[in-house]
Design a protein around this motif. Structure first.
Motif, PDB file in Angstrom:
ATOM      1  N   ASP A   1       3.137  -8.214   1.406  1.00 24.04           N
ATOM      2  CA  ASP A   1       2.068  -7.206   1.403  1.00 24.04           C
ATOM      3  C   ASP A   1       2.578  -5.867   1.943  1.00 24.04           C
ATOM      4  O   ASP A   1       2.263  -4.797   1.397  1.00 24.04           O
ATOM      5  CB  ASP A   1       0.885  -7.694   2.224  1.00 24.04           C
ATOM      6  CG  ASP A   1       0.132  -8.833   1.545  1.00 24.04           C
ATOM      7  OD1 ASP A   1       0.339  -9.047   0.340  1.00 24.04           O
ATOM      8  OD2 ASP A   1      -0.662  -9.512   2.228  1.00 24.04           O
ATOM      9  N   ASN A   2       3.370  -5.915   3.016  1.00 27.13           N
ATOM     10  CA  ASN A   2       3.893  -4.680   3.602  1.00 27.13           C
ATOM     11  C   ASN A   2       4.862  -3.974   2.654  1.00 27.13           C
ATOM     12  O   ASN A   2       4.858  -2.739   2.542  1.00 27.13           O
ATOM     13  CB  ASN A   2       4.592  -4.966   4.931  1.00 27.13           C
ATOM     14  CG  ASN A   2       3.610  -5.320   6.043  1.00 27.13           C
ATOM     15  OD1 ASN A   2       2.414  -5.061   5.927  1.00 27.13           O
ATOM     16  ND2 ASN A   2       4.104  -5.920   7.104  1.00 27.13           N
ATOM     17  N   ALA A   3       5.686  -4.751   1.966  1.00 32.22           N
ATOM     18  CA  ALA A   3       6.679  -4.168   1.063  1.00 32.22           C
ATOM     19  C   ALA A   3       6.036  -3.511  -0.151  1.00 32.22           C
ATOM     20  O   ALA A   3       6.623  -2.604  -0.761  1.00 32.22           O
ATOM     21  CB  ALA A   3       7.676  -5.231   0.617  1.00 32.22           C
ATOM     22  N   LEU A   4       4.834  -3.929  -0.500  1.00 24.51           N
ATOM     23  CA  LEU A   4       4.147  -3.379  -1.676  1.00 24.51           C
ATOM     24  C   LEU A   4       3.373  -2.092  -1.388  1.00 24.51           C
ATOM     25  O   LEU A   4       2.963  -1.391  -2.315  1.00 24.51           O
ATOM     26  CB  LEU A   4       3.170  -4.416  -2.243  1.00 24.51           C
ATOM     27  CG  LEU A   4       3.745  -5.553  -3.078  1.00 24.51           C
ATOM     28  CD1 LEU A   4       2.633  -6.492  -3.498  1.00 24.51           C
ATOM     29  CD2 LEU A   4       4.471  -5.018  -4.308  1.00 24.51           C
ATOM     30  N   VAL A   5       3.184  -1.780  -0.120  1.00 29.22           N
ATOM     31  CA  VAL A   5       2.319  -0.655   0.258  1.00 29.22           C
ATOM     32  C   VAL A   5       2.679   0.658  -0.441  1.00 29.22           C
ATOM     33  O   VAL A   5       1.789   1.382  -0.921  1.00 29.22           O
ATOM     34  CB  VAL A   5       2.320  -0.479   1.792  1.00 29.22           C
ATOM     35  CG1 VAL A   5       1.672   0.849   2.192  1.00 29.22           C
ATOM     36  CG2 VAL A   5       1.583  -1.636   2.457  1.00 29.22           C
ATOM     37  N   PRO A   6       3.961   1.021  -0.567  1.00 33.27           N
ATOM     38  CA  PRO A   6       4.283   2.327  -1.167  1.00 33.27           C
ATOM     39  C   PRO A   6       4.049   2.419  -2.671  1.00 33.27           C
ATOM     40  O   PRO A   6       4.161   3.512  -3.246  1.00 33.27           O
ATOM     41  CB  PRO A   6       5.783   2.496  -0.860  1.00 33.27           C
ATOM     42  CG  PRO A   6       6.103   1.480   0.186  1.00 33.27           C
ATOM     43  CD  PRO A   6       5.170   0.342  -0.048  1.00 33.27           C
ATOM     44  N   TYR A   7       3.741   1.300  -3.330  1.00 38.20           N
ATOM     45  CA  TYR A   7       3.746   1.269  -4.787  1.00 38.20           C
ATOM     46  C   TYR A   7       2.351   0.987  -5.368  1.00 38.20           C
ATOM     47  O   TYR A   7       1.507   0.380  -4.716  1.00 38.20           O
ATOM     48  CB  TYR A   7       4.730   0.205  -5.285  1.00 38.20           C
ATOM     49  CG  TYR A   7       6.056   0.287  -4.601  1.00 38.20           C
ATOM     50  CD1 TYR A   7       6.865   1.415  -4.741  1.00 38.20           C
ATOM     51  CD2 TYR A   7       6.507  -0.746  -3.789  1.00 38.20           C
ATOM     52  CE1 TYR A   7       8.084   1.512  -4.088  1.00 38.20           C
ATOM     53  CE2 TYR A   7       7.724  -0.660  -3.130  1.00 38.20           C
ATOM     54  CZ  TYR A   7       8.512   0.462  -3.281  1.00 38.20           C
ATOM     55  OH  TYR A   7       9.714   0.555  -2.625  1.00 38.20           O
ATOM     56  N   ASP A   8       2.168   1.441  -6.605  1.00 37.90           N
ATOM     57  CA  ASP A   8       0.971   1.083  -7.363  1.00 37.90           C
ATOM     58  C   ASP A   8       1.251  -0.285  -7.990  1.00 37.90           C
ATOM     59  O   ASP A   8       1.840  -0.372  -9.076  1.00 37.90           O
ATOM     60  CB  ASP A   8       0.702   2.134  -8.433  1.00 37.90           C
ATOM     61  CG  ASP A   8      -0.545   1.816  -9.264  1.00 37.90           C
ATOM     62  OD1 ASP A   8      -1.226   0.811  -8.960  1.00 37.90           O
ATOM     63  OD2 ASP A   8      -0.806   2.558 -10.232  1.00 37.90           O
ATOM     64  N   ALA A   9       0.885  -1.336  -7.275  1.00 40.69           N
ATOM     65  CA  ALA A   9       1.258  -2.689  -7.708  1.00 40.69           C
ATOM     66  C   ALA A   9       0.204  -3.695  -7.272  1.00 40.69           C
ATOM     67  O   ALA A   9      -0.576  -3.451  -6.346  1.00 40.69           O
ATOM     68  CB  ALA A   9       2.614  -3.080  -7.123  1.00 40.69           C
ATOM     69  N   SER A  10       0.188  -4.802  -7.979  1.00 41.12           N
ATOM     70  CA  SER A  10      -0.718  -5.895  -7.646  1.00 41.12           C
ATOM     71  C   SER A  10       0.024  -7.208  -7.886  1.00 41.12           C
ATOM     72  O   SER A  10       1.115  -7.223  -8.467  1.00 41.12           O
ATOM     73  CB  SER A  10      -1.981  -5.836  -8.506  1.00 41.12           C
ATOM     74  OG  SER A  10      -1.640  -5.929  -9.883  1.00 41.12           O
ATOM     75  N   TYR A  11      -0.567  -8.307  -7.432  1.00 39.62           N
ATOM     76  CA  TYR A  11       0.074  -9.599  -7.671  1.00 39.62           C
ATOM     77  C   TYR A  11      -0.956 -10.702  -7.829  1.00 39.62           C
ATOM     78  O   TYR A  11      -2.116 -10.585  -7.424  1.00 39.62           O
ATOM     79  CB  TYR A  11       1.059  -9.958  -6.558  1.00 39.62           C
ATOM     80  CG  TYR A  11       0.470 -10.145  -5.176  1.00 39.62           C
ATOM     81  CD1 TYR A  11      -0.250 -11.287  -4.825  1.00 39.62           C
ATOM     82  CD2 TYR A  11       0.670  -9.174  -4.189  1.00 39.62           C
ATOM     83  CE1 TYR A  11      -0.762 -11.460  -3.551  1.00 39.62           C
ATOM     84  CE2 TYR A  11       0.156  -9.337  -2.910  1.00 39.62           C
ATOM     85  CZ  TYR A  11      -0.552 -10.475  -2.595  1.00 39.62           C
ATOM     86  OH  TYR A  11      -1.063 -10.634  -1.333  1.00 39.62           O
TER      87      TYR A  11
END
Length: 359
Positions: A268-278
């Protein structure tokens, strides 16, 4: 009644093409006819979406032992030298698609039932045979949702080359979607390439994996959590900035209770900078609860109980269980096979466990 041997049963099972559950009904019909000829009460559960079925049955009351596993196989790997759907005997081995994973285990369980004087048993036997284990585990999920339950002790008949497996890693599988903005490669917008953002995220995850590996769990052959980047799919042209990238990622977890929250937080922390979902497509807990009967298996096989190297349907239910079946372990390989000796020893072991627990 003519009692079929494990080899004869295996020949029948291999002849039924169950790649990705093709001919699911045919193999379930075979198993039902077999079990009913020995007095089992048999039922089936059909999945409303796929039409595929789980079959289960019981002989007697108060089931003290159960056998379970899956009827589906993977596809044919390039390089086979025999007919994958015709059991071929050569140099003490039996070749055929699914002979190892895991029609050999099914054949041994059915042969053990056939060679046991069931009328002499004081406790019952339960069997559960599923579908779709190789991909999404939908068969075992359907069975658990039915509420039918399990025997007091369950044997998961996966191929282990007669090594009793008493634990398993957990599995956490993600599908990530990274979004960007499509432009010509000569006029990119900073931070809007879905491929670049996916790569940045994966670099972060690889660093995180190195930290995870510092947590050792000696019960596993690979004694630490691992991460695998299974699929990366993004872009349509070399000169076009991609606007969508899909990444498939899995973690094999030694201790779900301790490691699962750490992994979730890191992702979750690694995804913060990006427009992304999972989407999480599988979340299977690890287990390490040795069977109370493991010493019997160790004595009869001469092999010490260890933890399984992959995920089995045994990970989906609580209770006393051991993962054990024939070998060598050639699952998913070209020229898949089991040895005749191992198949016969597995059948004998299953017979012995029926006698031990039910008489």
């Amino acid at each position: 009644m003519i009692v079929k041997t494990d080899k004869e049963i295996l020949r029948d099972l291999v002849a039924i093409n169950t790649i990705a559950d093709k001919n699911n009904k045919e193999i379930m019909d075979y198993i039902q006819n077999f079990l009913e000829s020995y007095g089992f009460v048999v039922k089936r559960i059909k999945n409303e979406d796929t039409g595929n079925e789980v079959i289960f049955g019981q002989y007697g009351e108060d089931a003290a032992i159960g056998f379970m596993g899956h009827t589906d196989t993977v596809d044919i790997t390039e390089g086979w030298v025999t007919d994958p759907f015709q059991l071929t005997e050569k140099d003490g081995n039996l070749y055929g698609l699914g002979a190892c994973d895991m029609k050999g285990g099914i054949a041994s369980a059915l042969a053990a039932i056939a060679s046991t004087d069931l009328s002499s048993l004081k406790k019952g036997i339960k069997v559960v045979w599923t579908y779709d284990e190789e991909i999404l585990f939908n068969g075992i999920k359907d069975y658990i949702n039915s509420g039918e339950g399990f025997a007091e002790h369950m044997i998961v008949c996966e191929p282990t080359d007669l090594v009793p497996m008493i634990g398993s890693k957990g599995l956490l599988e993600y599908i990530f979607t990274f979004n960007g903005v499509t432009t010509h490669s000569s006029t990119p917008i900073d931070g809007k390439s879905s491929n670049k953002n996916a790569v940045r995220f994966l670099n972060n995850m690889q660093d995180f994996e190195e930290e995870l590996r510092k947590n050792k769990t000696d019960m596993f052959a690979v004694p630490y959590p691992t991460m695998n980047i299974g699929i990366i799919n993004g872009g349509t042209s070399i000169n076009k900035v991609p606007d969508k990238t899909t990444v498939y990622l899995d973690f094999r977890i030694c201790n779900s209770e301790a490691e699962y929250p750490v992994i979730r937080k890191a992702v979750d922390n690694a995804l913060v900078p990006y427009d992304a979902s999972y989407e999480i497509i599988n979340d299977i807990p690890s287990f390490n609860k040795p069977s109370k009967h493991v010493s019997i298996y160790e004595e009869k096989t001469g092999n010490k109980g260890v933890s399984f190297f992959g995920i089995t349907e045994g990970s989906f239910f609580e209770g006393d269980k051991v993962i054990i079946g024939p070998g060598p372990m050639t699952a998913h390989e070209k020229n898949e096979h089991v040895s005749i000796e191992s198949l016969e020893k597995t059948t004998k072991l299953y017979c012995d466990m029926i006698e031990y627990l039910c008489k």
